[in-house]
Motif scaffolding. Structure first.
Motif, PDB file in Angstrom:
ATOM      1  N   LYS A 116      70.812 106.206  25.667  1.00 55.32           N
ATOM      2  CA  LYS A 116      70.122 105.235  24.834  1.00 55.32           C
ATOM      3  C   LYS A 116      69.872 103.946  25.616  1.00 55.32           C
ATOM      4  O   LYS A 116      70.716 103.510  26.406  1.00 55.32           O
ATOM      5  CB  LYS A 116      70.941 104.932  23.580  1.00 55.32           C
ATOM      6  N   LEU A 117      68.713 103.339  25.355  1.00 51.78           N
ATOM      7  CA  LEU A 117      68.311 102.117  26.034  1.00 51.78           C
ATOM      8  C   LEU A 117      68.172 100.970  25.047  1.00 51.78           C
ATOM      9  O   LEU A 117      67.813 101.180  23.888  1.00 51.78           O
ATOM     10  CB  LEU A 117      66.971 102.320  26.741  1.00 51.78           C
ATOM     11  N   VAL A 118      68.453  99.765  25.529  1.00 52.77           N
ATOM     12  CA  VAL A 118      68.139  98.547  24.792  1.00 52.77           C
ATOM     13  C   VAL A 118      67.393  97.615  25.740  1.00 52.77           C
ATOM     14  O   VAL A 118      67.546  97.707  26.963  1.00 52.77           O
ATOM     15  CB  VAL A 118      69.397  97.846  24.236  1.00 52.77           C
ATOM     16  N   ILE A 119      66.602  96.734  25.185  1.00 55.15           N
ATOM     17  CA  ILE A 119      65.866  95.746  25.975  1.00 55.15           C
ATOM     18  C   ILE A 119      66.509  94.383  25.740  1.00 55.15           C
ATOM     19  O   ILE A 119      66.618  93.929  24.597  1.00 55.15           O
ATOM     20  CB  ILE A 119      64.387  95.704  25.578  1.00 55.15           C
ATOM     21  N   ASN A 120      66.959  93.748  26.823  1.00 58.37           N
ATOM     22  CA  ASN A 120      67.607  92.443  26.738  1.00 58.37           C
ATOM     23  C   ASN A 120      66.965  91.462  27.705  1.00 58.37           C
ATOM     24  O   ASN A 120      66.378  91.861  28.717  1.00 58.37           O
ATOM     25  CB  ASN A 120      69.098  92.549  27.070  1.00 58.37           C
ATOM     26  N   ASN A 121      67.142  90.174  27.408  1.00 63.39           N
ATOM     27  CA  ASN A 121      66.599  89.126  28.260  1.00 63.39           C
ATOM     28  C   ASN A 121      67.581  88.608  29.299  1.00 63.39           C
ATOM     29  O   ASN A 121      67.172  88.000  30.282  1.00 63.39           O
ATOM     30  CB  ASN A 121      66.150  87.934  27.407  1.00 63.39           C
ATOM     31  N   ASP A 122      68.899  88.788  29.046  1.00 60.80           N
ATOM     32  CA  ASP A 122      69.882  88.120  29.905  1.00 60.80           C
ATOM     33  C   ASP A 122      69.546  86.631  29.947  1.00 60.80           C
ATOM     34  O   ASP A 122      69.491  86.008  31.004  1.00 60.80           O
ATOM     35  CB  ASP A 122      69.856  88.751  31.301  1.00 60.80           C
ATOM     36  N   ALA A 123      69.316  86.068  28.758  1.00 63.88           N
ATOM     37  CA  ALA A 123      68.814  84.698  28.656  1.00 63.88           C
ATOM     38  C   ALA A 123      69.874  83.680  29.064  1.00 63.88           C
ATOM     39  O   ALA A 123      71.004  83.717  28.593  1.00 63.88           O
ATOM     40  CB  ALA A 123      68.348  84.414  27.233  1.00 63.88           C
ATOM     41  N   HIS A 124      69.477  82.754  29.941  1.00 59.17           N
ATOM     42  CA  HIS A 124      70.316  81.641  30.349  1.00 59.17           C
ATOM     43  C   HIS A 124      69.772  80.306  29.838  1.00 59.17           C
ATOM     44  O   HIS A 124      70.460  79.294  29.898  1.00 59.17           O
ATOM     45  CB  HIS A 124      70.436  81.588  31.863  1.00 59.17           C
ATOM     46  N   GLY A 125      68.546  80.306  29.365  1.00 63.69           N
ATOM     47  CA  GLY A 125      67.917  79.100  28.842  1.00 63.69           C
ATOM     48  C   GLY A 125      66.748  79.471  27.960  1.00 63.69           C
ATOM     49  O   GLY A 125      66.374  80.645  27.856  1.00 63.69           O
ATOM     50  N   PRO A 126      66.131  78.503  27.297  1.00 61.43           N
ATOM     51  CA  PRO A 126      65.055  78.796  26.352  1.00 61.43           C
ATOM     52  C   PRO A 126      63.864  79.500  26.989  1.00 61.43           C
ATOM     53  O   PRO A 126      63.176  80.277  26.326  1.00 61.43           O
ATOM     54  CB  PRO A 126      64.674  77.421  25.804  1.00 61.43           C
TER      55      PRO A 126
END
Length: 225
Positions: free
Chosen positions: A167-177
């Protein structure tokens, strides 16, 4: 949209949790997980700080929140112990910083993370077929990432996930806006990795399903599927 991989000022992110949640909501996200970088030195402190925000703010932020961690550069022989410690301390979601090709992650980290039952293996780089097969068997989600550098191996991860049914998920690995990418950009990155629209929609649904399950269960572990 759901982002299950973000960082705040508690590790190397640029925003406090409340502002990150608000900016994510304004950008169109309906769910967010705080997953700051941890090892044994800061695990308890970060989870206690996140839990207060998740508990007290979730009713008012108009976005579903999870308090979790990204185990980062934890030695593979210690991975199972640290995953258990995170769960015992109340982590609702446990990510492991996978073997991205743009950082010196110790070989064997992917394997140890999957064996330990992490919820999501982040940016797993040139993950092996054997580890993708095990991820599928244990219900550990593999990440397709929008983050520069880490995203270079998205196509490799996708191809093996297709073969072995992971199974896959899509993430940003967000560190800022600026990392809270739009729906249009998420879709473009997914399609650029080789996903078709059905696979893209399934990955988005996987994120929603995982968020909903972890919020309801208080997290029983990624290996329980």
């Amino acid at each position: 949209m759901i982002d299950l991989h973000t960082h705040t000022v508690y590790s190397d992110g640029g925003l406090i949790p409340a502002e990150l949640a608000r900016r994510a909501r304004a950008a169109g996200y309906r769910g967010l997980a705080f997953t700051d970088h941890v090892d044994d030195s800061n695990l308890r402190h970060i989870l206690e700080s996140q839990q207060k925000v998740v508990r007290d703010y979730c009713l008012y932020t108009e976005i579903e929140l999870l308090g979790g961690v990204e185990l980062t550069h934890v030695p593979p022989p210690l991975m199972e112990t640290v995953v258990k410690s995170a769960r015992d301390l109340g982590a609702e979601i446990v990510l492991v910083h996978g073997e991205t090709i743009v950082e010196p992650v110790v070989q064997g980290t992917n394997h140890a993370a999957i064996r330990a039952g992490a919820d999501v293996l982040a940016h797993p780089g040139l993950i092996t077929p054997e580890d993708v097969r095990m991820a599928a068997e244990k219900g550990v989600y593999l990440e397709i990432t929008t983050r520069k550098g880490h995203s270079l191996t998205n196509g490799h991860v996708l191809n093996l996930a297709r073969i072995y049914g992971a199974k896959l998920v899509i993430n940003n690995d967000a560190h800022g806006p600026e990392d809270l990418v739009s729906r249009e950009m998420r879709q473009k990155i997914a399609l650029g990795a080789g996903m078709d629209m059905q696979e893209y929609e399934q990955a988005e649904q996987n994120s929603l399903d995982l968020l909903s399950r972890l919020r309801k269960s208080g997290n029983t572990g990624g290996s329980q599927d």
